[in-house]
Scaffold this motif. Structure first.
Motif, PDB file in Angstrom:
ATOM      1  N   PRO A 141       0.826  -1.214   0.000  1.00 51.39           N
ATOM      2  CA  PRO A 141       0.000   0.000   0.000  1.00 51.39           C
ATOM      3  C   PRO A 141       0.861   1.264   0.000  1.00 51.39           C
ATOM      4  O   PRO A 141       2.084   1.205   0.077  1.00 51.39           O
ATOM      5  CB  PRO A 141      -0.790  -0.122   1.300  1.00 51.39           C
ATOM      6  N   TYR A 142       0.182   2.392  -0.074  1.00 54.24           N
ATOM      7  CA  TYR A 142       0.852   3.697  -0.030  1.00 54.24           C
ATOM      8  C   TYR A 142       0.106   4.602   0.940  1.00 54.24           C
ATOM      9  O   TYR A 142      -1.119   4.676   0.907  1.00 54.24           O
ATOM     10  CB  TYR A 142       0.884   4.339  -1.420  1.00 54.24           C
ATOM     11  N   GLY A 143       0.844   5.295   1.780  1.00 61.47           N
ATOM     12  CA  GLY A 143       0.224   6.275   2.675  1.00 61.47           C
ATOM     13  C   GLY A 143       1.031   6.466   3.943  1.00 61.47           C
ATOM     14  O   GLY A 143       1.615   5.517   4.484  1.00 61.47           O
ATOM     15  N   GLN A 144       1.091   7.700   4.413  1.00 63.37           N
ATOM     16  CA  GLN A 144       1.772   8.015   5.664  1.00 63.37           C
ATOM     17  C   GLN A 144       1.235   7.133   6.796  1.00 63.37           C
ATOM     18  O   GLN A 144       0.030   6.985   6.985  1.00 63.37           O
ATOM     19  CB  GLN A 144       1.558   9.483   6.015  1.00 63.37           C
ATOM     20  N   GLY A 145       2.147   6.511   7.542  1.00 64.01           N
ATOM     21  CA  GLY A 145       1.759   5.730   8.701  1.00 64.01           C
ATOM     22  C   GLY A 145       1.334   4.309   8.413  1.00 64.01           C
ATOM     23  O   GLY A 145       0.859   3.618   9.324  1.00 64.01           O
ATOM     24  N   ILE A 146       1.516   3.818   7.190  1.00 67.38           N
ATOM     25  CA  ILE A 146       1.161   2.443   6.843  1.00 67.38           C
ATOM     26  C   ILE A 146       2.449   1.625   6.749  1.00 67.38           C
ATOM     27  O   ILE A 146       3.415   2.036   6.105  1.00 67.38           O
ATOM     28  CB  ILE A 146       0.392   2.379   5.514  1.00 67.38           C
ATOM     29  N   TRP A 147       2.438   0.437   7.372  1.00 70.90           N
ATOM     30  CA  TRP A 147       3.674  -0.330   7.558  1.00 70.90           C
ATOM     31  C   TRP A 147       3.439  -1.796   7.192  1.00 70.90           C
ATOM     32  O   TRP A 147       3.129  -2.618   8.051  1.00 70.90           O
ATOM     33  CB  TRP A 147       4.112  -0.195   9.011  1.00 70.90           C
ATOM     34  N   PRO A 148       3.586  -2.164   5.904  1.00 72.15           N
ATOM     35  CA  PRO A 148       3.455  -3.568   5.509  1.00 72.15           C
ATOM     36  C   PRO A 148       4.772  -4.312   5.727  1.00 72.15           C
ATOM     37  O   PRO A 148       5.857  -3.733   5.620  1.00 72.15           O
ATOM     38  CB  PRO A 148       3.126  -3.466   4.018  1.00 72.15           C
ATOM     39  N   ALA A 149       4.673  -5.621   6.006  1.00 72.52           N
ATOM     40  CA  ALA A 149       5.881  -6.408   6.246  1.00 72.52           C
ATOM     41  C   ALA A 149       5.654  -7.876   5.906  1.00 72.52           C
ATOM     42  O   ALA A 149       4.562  -8.415   6.117  1.00 72.52           O
ATOM     43  CB  ALA A 149       6.330  -6.272   7.701  1.00 72.52           C
ATOM     44  N   PHE A 150       6.712  -8.492   5.406  1.00 77.71           N
ATOM     45  CA  PHE A 150       6.801  -9.933   5.155  1.00 77.71           C
ATOM     46  C   PHE A 150       8.094 -10.356   5.839  1.00 77.71           C
ATOM     47  O   PHE A 150       9.179  -9.925   5.445  1.00 77.71           O
ATOM     48  CB  PHE A 150       6.832 -10.178   3.642  1.00 77.71           C
ATOM     49  N   TRP A 151       7.985 -11.192   6.901  1.00 78.26           N
ATOM     50  CA  TRP A 151       9.136 -11.384   7.762  1.00 78.26           C
ATOM     51  C   TRP A 151       9.072 -12.734   8.468  1.00 78.26           C
ATOM     52  O   TRP A 151       8.142 -13.524   8.236  1.00 78.26           O
ATOM     53  CB  TRP A 151       9.251 -10.237   8.759  1.00 78.26           C
ATOM     54  N   MET A 172      10.886  -8.226   3.816  1.00 74.11           N
ATOM     55  CA  MET A 172      10.424  -6.979   3.213  1.00 74.11           C
ATOM     56  C   MET A 172       9.694  -6.159   4.249  1.00 74.11           C
ATOM     57  O   MET A 172       8.797  -6.659   4.921  1.00 74.11           O
ATOM     58  CB  MET A 172       9.473  -7.253   2.037  1.00 74.11           C
ATOM     59  N   GLU A 173      10.083  -4.921   4.411  1.00 70.96           N
ATOM     60  CA  GLU A 173       9.241  -3.931   5.089  1.00 70.96           C
ATOM     61  C   GLU A 173       9.491  -2.591   4.434  1.00 70.96           C
ATOM     62  O   GLU A 173      10.550  -2.351   3.846  1.00 70.96           O
ATOM     63  CB  GLU A 173       9.495  -3.886   6.593  1.00 70.96           C
ATOM     64  N   MET A 174       8.491  -1.737   4.493  1.00 67.98           N
ATOM     65  CA  MET A 174       8.627  -0.410   3.903  1.00 67.98           C
ATOM     66  C   MET A 174       7.705   0.547   4.630  1.00 67.98           C
ATOM     67  O   MET A 174       6.744   0.152   5.276  1.00 67.98           O
ATOM     68  CB  MET A 174       8.343  -0.422   2.393  1.00 67.98           C
ATOM     69  N   ASN A 258       1.954  -9.012   7.646  1.00 70.28           N
ATOM     70  CA  ASN A 258       1.041  -8.100   8.348  1.00 70.28           C
ATOM     71  C   ASN A 258       1.100  -6.701   7.754  1.00 70.28           C
ATOM     72  O   ASN A 258       2.023  -6.365   6.991  1.00 70.28           O
ATOM     73  CB  ASN A 258       1.370  -8.046   9.837  1.00 70.28           C
ATOM     74  N   MET A 259       0.112  -5.914   8.106  1.00 69.70           N
ATOM     75  CA  MET A 259       0.091  -4.494   7.746  1.00 69.70           C
ATOM     76  C   MET A 259      -0.279  -3.712   9.003  1.00 69.70           C
ATOM     77  O   MET A 259      -1.423  -3.728   9.447  1.00 69.70           O
ATOM     78  CB  MET A 259      -0.899  -4.216   6.620  1.00 69.70           C
ATOM     79  N   ALA A 260       0.726  -3.057   9.574  1.00 71.00           N
ATOM     80  CA  ALA A 260       0.515  -2.251  10.769  1.00 71.00           C
ATOM     81  C   ALA A 260       0.096  -0.833  10.390  1.00 71.00           C
ATOM     82  O   ALA A 260       0.320  -0.375   9.259  1.00 71.00           O
ATOM     83  CB  ALA A 260       1.785  -2.218  11.619  1.00 71.00           C
ATOM     84  N   VAL A 261      -0.497  -0.158  11.344  1.00 69.58           N
ATOM     85  CA  VAL A 261      -0.857   1.260  11.191  1.00 69.58           C
ATOM     86  C   VAL A 261      -0.165   2.020  12.317  1.00 69.58           C
ATOM     87  O   VAL A 261      -0.362   1.728  13.495  1.00 69.58           O
ATOM     88  CB  VAL A 261      -2.380   1.468  11.272  1.00 69.58           C
ATOM     89  N   GLY A 262       0.642   2.998  11.954  1.00 68.48           N
ATOM     90  CA  GLY A 262       1.345   3.781  12.949  1.00 68.48           C
ATOM     91  C   GLY A 262       2.492   3.005  13.571  1.00 68.48           C
ATOM     92  O   GLY A 262       2.899   1.947  13.103  1.00 68.48           O
ATOM     93  N   GLY A 263       3.033   3.573  14.632  1.00 74.00           N
ATOM     94  CA  GLY A 263       4.166   2.956  15.299  1.00 74.00           C
ATOM     95  C   GLY A 263       5.431   3.776  15.137  1.00 74.00           C
ATOM     96  O   GLY A 263       5.499   4.703  14.327  1.00 74.00           O
TER      97      GLY A 263
END
Length: 293
Positions: A141-151, A172-174, A258-263
């Motif tokens: 995804p794209y957007g401030q505060g969005i945190w996708p990861a494959f780990w 992968m995280e971005m 997972n896809m986190a929001v914020g942090g």
């Protein structure tokens, strides 16, 4: 000494010399059809035998024989140790399979005391492996505060063995606000969180969120190689660790998506962050480390 960066799938470990005189003579006799051979078999490591794959080719919930869920806002209610803002659920509103794609959805909604919901899948107690190639084809995804990861996380040998001593491999995280930058990392005792061994990769002339990319690692004894679309951009070995630090990547690890929001890693969403956000996963595949042959 740092290992030489090498192409994906095959890692050359030994190369013997040609019998030059014999080859010259034989090449004259068999110029078209003969190919000179080496005086010993080249030794390689390959990753060609599948040990787990999910193509997400059924509709509805993910395969329960492969995937479980983390639920809530962390075992201590602290946003999974990162001050994340979402509440993870297993609801179809947050995780489902549609048209052969695993869809993780982050929503802005009041739920169980949190202002956002999302999903975190994991193969803990269902699938784990030591060494191999682990890859997934993902659209982030794209957007401030969005945190996708494959780990990945190391399997605990006892309840008292905790992170970072179990080890963590970030395939992968971005940061959603930085759509051209990919990050691959290792975490362990003495090199975790902000001190992790990491490398960033800038996708040339493209963005990570505008299409699918294959994110992967090739992992063997004493190395982890990070790839995007079979481009090797990072290699980490025990030589890269802080002096005296322990290499903890020689046991079974399981997979998380997972896809986190914020942090603390990405900051909070702002007024320009659009919801819902989606992370799309086309497949996950794991290959065996076949050793030397």
């Amino acid at each position: 000494m740092r290992k030489q960066l090498i192409p994906p799938r095959y890692i050359a470990l030994k190369k013997t010399t040609f019998l030059i005189a014999g080859c010259l003579l034989l090449s004259i006799m068999f110029l078209v059809n003969f190919s000179c051979s080496v005086d010993d078999t080249q030794t390689v490591v390959n990753f060609t035998t599948l040990t787990m794959q999910d193509e997400f080719d059924t509709s509805g919930a993910p395969n329960s024989s492969i995937w479980g869920y983390d639920i809530g806002n962390g075992p201590n209610g602290d946003g999974w140790g990162n001050q994340e803002l979402q509440y993870y659920t297993d609801r179809p509103e947050n995780v489902t399979i549609n048209n052969g794609i695993l869809v993780l959805t982050a929503r802005k909604e009041d739920f169980q005391g949190s202002s956002y919901t999302s999903a975190r899948l994991l193969t803990k107690d269902k699938f784990s492996q030591t060494y191999g190639r682990f890859e997934a084809r993902i659209r982030v995804p794209y957007g401030q505060g969005i945190w996708p990861a494959f780990w990945m996380l190391g399997v605990q040998d006892s309840p008292n063995e905790i992170w970072p001593f179990i080890g963590e491999i970030d395939i992968m995280e971005m940061r959603g606000q930085d759509p051209t930058k990919l990050i691959g990392s290792l975490h362990g005792p003495g090199y975790s969180a902000g001190e992790a061994i990491s490398k960033e990769y800038i996708l040339p002339n493209d963005r990570l969120d505008t299409g699918f990319h294959v994110y992967g690692i090739e992992w063997g004894p004493d190395y982890v190689n990070h790839y995007i679309d079979d481009v090797l951009y990072n290699q980490i070995t025990p030589d890269d660790l802080p002096e005296g630090a322990e290499w903890v990547f020689d046991n079974d690890f399981y997979i998380l998506i997972n896809m986190a929001v914020g942090g603390t890693f990405v900051g909070s969403p702002n007024a320009e962050t659009v919801f819902p956000q989606t992370m799309l996963v086309d497949y996950v595949r794991v290959y065996e480390y076949n050793g030397l042959n």
